[in-house]
Motif scaffolding. Sequence first.
Motif, PDB file in Angstrom:
ATOM      1  N   ASP A  11       0.811  -1.205   0.000  1.00 42.66           N
ATOM      2  CA  ASP A  11       0.000   0.000   0.000  1.00 42.66           C
ATOM      3  C   ASP A  11       0.857   1.273   0.000  1.00 42.66           C
ATOM      4  O   ASP A  11       0.338   2.366   0.218  1.00 42.66           O
ATOM      5  CB  ASP A  11      -0.918   0.023   1.221  1.00 42.66           C
ATOM      6  N   ALA A  54      -0.345  -5.710   7.689  1.00 42.72           N
ATOM      7  CA  ALA A  54      -1.067  -6.861   7.145  1.00 42.72           C
ATOM      8  C   ALA A  54      -0.169  -7.762   6.309  1.00 42.72           C
ATOM      9  O   ALA A  54      -0.305  -8.985   6.324  1.00 42.72           O
ATOM     10  CB  ALA A  54      -2.259  -6.387   6.309  1.00 42.72           C
ATOM     11  N   ARG A  85      -9.168  -9.660  13.691  1.00 44.05           N
ATOM     12  CA  ARG A  85      -8.677  -8.295  13.515  1.00 44.05           C
ATOM     13  C   ARG A  85      -8.776  -7.827  12.069  1.00 44.05           C
ATOM     14  O   ARG A  85      -9.116  -6.675  11.797  1.00 44.05           O
ATOM     15  CB  ARG A  85      -7.227  -8.215  13.989  1.00 44.05           C
ATOM     16  N   TRP A  86      -8.462  -8.716  11.113  1.00 37.11           N
ATOM     17  CA  TRP A  86      -8.349  -8.314   9.716  1.00 37.11           C
ATOM     18  C   TRP A  86      -9.528  -8.770   8.861  1.00 37.11           C
ATOM     19  O   TRP A  86      -9.510  -8.570   7.641  1.00 37.11           O
ATOM     20  CB  TRP A  86      -7.060  -8.878   9.117  1.00 37.11           C
ATOM     21  N   LYS A 113     -12.431  -7.727   8.085  1.00 37.51           N
ATOM     22  CA  LYS A 113     -13.123  -6.782   7.207  1.00 37.51           C
ATOM     23  C   LYS A 113     -12.168  -5.902   6.391  1.00 37.51           C
ATOM     24  O   LYS A 113     -12.630  -5.147   5.535  1.00 37.51           O
ATOM     25  CB  LYS A 113     -14.048  -5.885   8.028  1.00 37.51           C
ATOM     26  N   SER A 114     -10.865  -6.014   6.657  1.00 36.03           N
ATOM     27  CA  SER A 114      -9.963  -5.048   6.026  1.00 36.03           C
ATOM     28  C   SER A 114      -8.865  -5.647   5.173  1.00 36.03           C
ATOM     29  O   SER A 114      -8.254  -4.919   4.380  1.00 36.03           O
ATOM     30  CB  SER A 114      -9.320  -4.158   7.102  1.00 36.03           C
ATOM     31  N   ASP A 115      -8.560  -6.935   5.293  1.00 40.77           N
ATOM     32  CA  ASP A 115      -7.483  -7.496   4.482  1.00 40.77           C
ATOM     33  C   ASP A 115      -7.850  -8.894   4.008  1.00 40.77           C
ATOM     34  O   ASP A 115      -7.782  -9.872   4.763  1.00 40.77           O
ATOM     35  CB  ASP A 115      -6.159  -7.536   5.239  1.00 40.77           C
ATOM     36  N   HIS A 116      -8.201  -8.978   2.750  1.00 39.96           N
ATOM     37  CA  HIS A 116      -8.628 -10.223   2.140  1.00 39.96           C
ATOM     38  C   HIS A 116      -7.522 -11.274   2.166  1.00 39.96           C
ATOM     39  O   HIS A 116      -7.780 -12.463   2.335  1.00 39.96           O
ATOM     40  CB  HIS A 116      -9.059  -9.923   0.704  1.00 39.96           C
ATOM     41  N   THR A 169     -18.887 -11.718   5.625  1.00 35.81           N
ATOM     42  CA  THR A 169     -18.161 -10.684   4.884  1.00 35.81           C
ATOM     43  C   THR A 169     -18.860 -10.399   3.561  1.00 35.81           C
ATOM     44  O   THR A 169     -19.757 -11.128   3.138  1.00 35.81           O
ATOM     45  CB  THR A 169     -16.707 -11.119   4.626  1.00 35.81           C
ATOM     46  N   ARG A 216     -17.250 -10.305   0.648  1.00 39.70           N
ATOM     47  CA  ARG A 216     -16.410 -10.807  -0.448  1.00 39.70           C
ATOM     48  C   ARG A 216     -16.782 -12.251  -0.725  1.00 39.70           C
ATOM     49  O   ARG A 216     -16.644 -13.127   0.134  1.00 39.70           O
ATOM     50  CB  ARG A 216     -14.933 -10.690  -0.104  1.00 39.70           C
TER      51      ARG A 216
END
Length: 704
Positions: A391, A482, A510-511, A513-516, A544, A546
Amino acid sequence: MGPRTQAGRHATGRSGGLGPARVGVRGTTGRRPRVARALAVLATVLLFGPHAAPAAAGGGKPAPKPVAPGAAQPVGGLPAGCVRLVDGRHPTLSPDGQRLAFGRMTFDARQVDETGAPVPIPELWVRDLVAKKEWKLPVPSSPDAFTSDGVLLVRAGYGVDPAKGERVPAVAAVPATVGFQRPAWTRDGRRVLIVPRATPEEPTALALLDAAGSSVPLAGTVGLRTDQAVVVAWSPDAKRVYVNALFAPEGRAPVRRVGLVDVASGEMRVLAEMPEWIDIPGHYGTDSVITVPGYGFGPYRPGFEADGRVRRNEWKRPTGPRYGPDVWDAAGRRVTWIEGQGRKEADAFVAEVESGAVYRVTVDGETKWSPALDPTGRRLAFLTADLTAYDNLVTRRRIRVLELATGVAKDLPVAGTDGVPGTLGWTPDGRQLVYELRGGTIGGIYAQAVPPAADRPADARPATPELRPKERTVAWLASADADRVAAAIVRADEAWDASFVGPVRAALVRWMKSDHFVVHGGLRLLGSKGVKEAVPEFVLALGTDRGSTQRLAVQWLARLGAKQVVPELDRLRSGTTFELRVAAAGAMVELGDARGWDTLRTAAKEDAVAARLDVCAALWRIRDPVAVDLLIPWVGDARRHDGWSSPGRDTLGAAAQLALAALTGASHGGDPAAWKAWWNDTAKRTLPAEPPPVPDEARVLFDE
């Protein structure tokens, strides 16, 4: 459940053994123009500072005017012991520490490139750190080093008087007719090596220039590639050259190599080798991989599609952060480098030059770059941060100073809250560290006071901490980065231990919703290890947004025998997407609930290739004669699908044959009549008592 398509997997772009591939750098091919432009603007800002971004294409606000040389920028509170020296880049200290040469960039509105963006023009400046005065030299180049008697060496390939900028003929110079990427001088300036200018397809070698300007290649560096950063530094006695660069040895995959070249013989003693893709800042630029089909030696880089083609990676040299000058100590007894062997791994190493002894002086594996030995060789400093290359984020930046004899480290903060630090180096007295800060709001060159070194002999053996892989994996799983968590999941899979269960489950929550990539890797890891207590995390994944994550969770809930989730699967069977409905129905049947067959039979009536491929993915693990009945009519379907398959095996008929092979162990090609006769007359509509071996190609095509 839900076959993976080539387009879908390629788009994920990150490497690792579990879950979709995610690489340290991504290719730019196929990106939308606005994304490419955004990356170009970001690169410009990082390269030339926050005032250099060109105006938006097609209008918008004009680009701000460049900051006038020497103009102050708002700095705010700096860390204790930190001083902003100048607004500039390429910090280069004189041997007495009293002068700082540096570069700036300016622009001329009349000079633009083919896109209309302004072309940067280098300026060479010198600041007297005692008198606190600075002046511009009439030399269109950046500084490289000072000689031991104070001549300023510039990257254009010659030496100048630092007071007036006049050429100094006594210094070895690179003839104007010689093409080169950058020079490297001995400390007296009498001899110069060059990194030749070469295309990415053209391996080269370091070349030593003689008095007549002729170049003599150093044999030990043959195969050197210039598409990654090349770090070259002479030893104080001018007998050896430190090299840290990408090499393409004949008949082997390219490797990043650190070594010492004996100048007299040209031979190189290799100190370290690491993968070409190792994501240590300063080795190569982000978002810059180009893959060329048909070139290479052996395996392609992890993270690219497994289509049978061998690929070569070409790299773009980074705009920053840069290595500093202090890879040697002042006596030439020790050298240092940063090395990694696995994804996200970076540790510091020190070698004794005469004995060849190599010491790994850190074992945390965290992001590190720009190592610098203090003049006495007692301390090693390097830059470190929570870096997310994927990122383009650099957070919690700091300088770590390590007492080599004791292993005790102290962290010193970097100025400001943004920007990328680099080019770390010691002042000659060992009391301060100097670094540049690019991008951000307060870019420039800074000096940071450093506590005195411990009273230890300069030749004391460096402390080598014990490497504890399990503890490091657990620490990485709790990281705020991540990418590092995803790398830890891969490591946990390679050396599984029950102590990883809790940290992996916590990382999933923790991840989620934010890191597929973390989620995919973590679910696959816990599912493959049969961790039934992780069912709550798989259920959480069902919620989720996705689809691939939901299908993966469905797949593993069935394999874990989680009958308690059948009501949730039944809910999914009656809504959402076709692909998820089919996957949920298949999982229900695997868990013993026959209601799923209604959905599967209805889905099998669909004629679309994608729909039938989804059904194949749901049926291939259901050991029931009905699954065979539904698959047999499709074995001759010659329509192509977009899932992962080897060349010539990308038809729907081939997919149905794979699913049948996984269920029955039989192979009867693409003739439905032959399959039907075998199934009814020979097999008597009975599946083998023991499940047959599953074809690897079936796992690749059908597993999420």
